[in-house]
Design a protein around this motif. Structure first.
Motif, PDB file in Angstrom:
ATOM      1  N   GLU A 109      -7.543 -14.795 -52.062  1.00 15.67           N
ATOM      2  CA  GLU A 109      -8.417 -15.046 -52.937  1.00 15.67           C
ATOM      3  C   GLU A 109      -9.203 -13.653 -53.174  1.00 15.67           C
ATOM      4  O   GLU A 109      -9.512 -13.111 -54.315  1.00 15.67           O
ATOM      5  CB  GLU A 109      -9.866 -15.828 -52.466  1.00 15.67           C
ATOM      6  CG  GLU A 109      -9.596 -17.065 -52.919  1.00 15.67           C
ATOM      7  CD  GLU A 109     -10.499 -18.191 -52.031  1.00 15.67           C
ATOM      8  OE1 GLU A 109     -11.574 -17.572 -51.405  1.00 15.67           O
ATOM      9  OE2 GLU A 109     -10.394 -19.397 -52.268  1.00 15.67           O
ATOM     10  N   GLN A 110      -9.201 -12.753 -52.130  1.00 19.17           N
ATOM     11  CA  GLN A 110      -9.523 -11.283 -52.339  1.00 19.17           C
ATOM     12  C   GLN A 110      -8.504 -10.316 -53.262  1.00 19.17           C
ATOM     13  O   GLN A 110      -8.966  -9.773 -54.105  1.00 19.17           O
ATOM     14  CB  GLN A 110      -9.779 -10.655 -50.837  1.00 19.17           C
ATOM     15  CG  GLN A 110      -9.867  -9.015 -50.918  1.00 19.17           C
ATOM     16  CD  GLN A 110     -11.473  -8.787 -51.093  1.00 19.17           C
ATOM     17  OE1 GLN A 110     -12.387  -9.548 -50.637  1.00 19.17           O
ATOM     18  NE2 GLN A 110     -11.609  -7.459 -50.742  1.00 19.17           N
ATOM     19  N   MET A 116      -8.858 -16.835 -47.752  1.00 15.84           N
ATOM     20  CA  MET A 116      -9.869 -15.547 -48.015  1.00 15.84           C
ATOM     21  C   MET A 116      -8.940 -14.099 -48.565  1.00 15.84           C
ATOM     22  O   MET A 116      -9.552 -13.500 -49.332  1.00 15.84           O
ATOM     23  CB  MET A 116     -10.740 -15.211 -46.952  1.00 15.84           C
ATOM     24  CG  MET A 116     -11.901 -16.369 -46.498  1.00 15.84           C
ATOM     25  SD  MET A 116     -12.349 -16.188 -44.838  1.00 15.84           S
ATOM     26  CE  MET A 116     -13.274 -14.906 -44.633  1.00 15.84           C
ATOM     27  N   GLN A 137     -13.092 -10.004 -43.685  1.00 18.09           N
ATOM     28  CA  GLN A 137     -13.222  -9.959 -44.966  1.00 18.09           C
ATOM     29  C   GLN A 137     -13.655  -8.549 -45.276  1.00 18.09           C
ATOM     30  O   GLN A 137     -13.186  -7.930 -46.178  1.00 18.09           O
ATOM     31  CB  GLN A 137     -13.868 -11.212 -45.920  1.00 18.09           C
ATOM     32  CG  GLN A 137     -13.528 -11.176 -47.424  1.00 18.09           C
ATOM     33  CD  GLN A 137     -13.934 -12.465 -47.917  1.00 18.09           C
ATOM     34  OE1 GLN A 137     -14.621 -13.061 -47.489  1.00 18.09           O
ATOM     35  NE2 GLN A 137     -13.259 -12.533 -49.076  1.00 18.09           N
TER      36      GLN A 137
END
Ligand SMILES: [Zn+2]
Length: 201
Positions: free
Chosen positions: A25-26, A22, A162
């Motif tokens: 990807e961010q 995550m 996130q």
């Protein structure tokens, strides 16, 4: 010039839900903050996998690091994939960081598990003056400490999920290179910023 989040917890910390995937990807999906320091609680186990995942993308960078819990408060070390030798005393950790060309940072000094004024006794490289999980007043006190100790002030979200990412960042006058970034932090070529539109600071 790069923008970096210098304090992030992944699922290798027992209190975070942010997986390395995550995080990567961010970093890839937005265009602003492309550098992230991994600072899990008392472990560097997530660094290898996260750096591996990030290596597929030439425009992002993971800085290996750790946040160590000591009896006097939390310390962030940037630039290491190794843990300092135990017992974890503040003096021992600061020395370890210096010997290995890492950067030692007083994490959220005026929050719970922060060192507070005790930090003045040690030769840290920088102070975390903007922590995404601290109150505005705690961050203000941290800024005052950095001025008093004449040390660079850095920012990190202290993300544990996130949604925490992107709230604050450190602007570093360096390229996309770990060594270069660490050197620039020590030289004070940094500035801490809240993200645009952030209501927290
Ligand atoms: Zn933390």
């Amino acid at each position: 010039m790069i923008k970096a989040d210098l304090h992030i917890h992944t699922t290798y910390s027992d209190d975070s839900t942010l997986t390395p995937k995550m995080l990567v990807e961010q970093l890839v999906s937005q265009s602003s903050i492309k550098v992230a320091a991994l600072t899990d609680h008392n472990t560097t186990q997530g660094c290898k996998l996260t750096r591996q995942l990030a290596s597929a993308y030439p425009d992002i960078l993971i800085i290996p690091g750790v946040e160590i819990s000591t009896a006097e408060g939390d310390i962030v070390i940037l630039g290491t994939e190794e843990l300092p030798p135990e017992p974890w005393t503040v003096g021992g950790i600061v020395d370890f960081a210096r010997q290995n060309d890492n950067v030692s940072i007083v994490a959220h000094p005026y929050r719970e598990y922060g060192m507070g004024d005790t930090a003045k006794k040690y030769k840290f490289d920088a102070i975390e003056v903007l922590n995404g999980a601290s109150s505005a007043s705690a961050n203000k006190s941290a800024q005052a400490l950095a001025r008093l100790m004449n040390l660079p002030g850095v920012a990190g979200t202290d993300a544990h999920q996130q949604e925490d990412l992107g709230k604050v960042y450190t602007e570093v006058q360096a390229g996309l290179d770990v060594e270069e970034i660490l050197k620039a932090i020590k030289k004070g070529l940094v500035k801490a910023y809240p993200a645009k539109g952030s209501i927290h600071f």
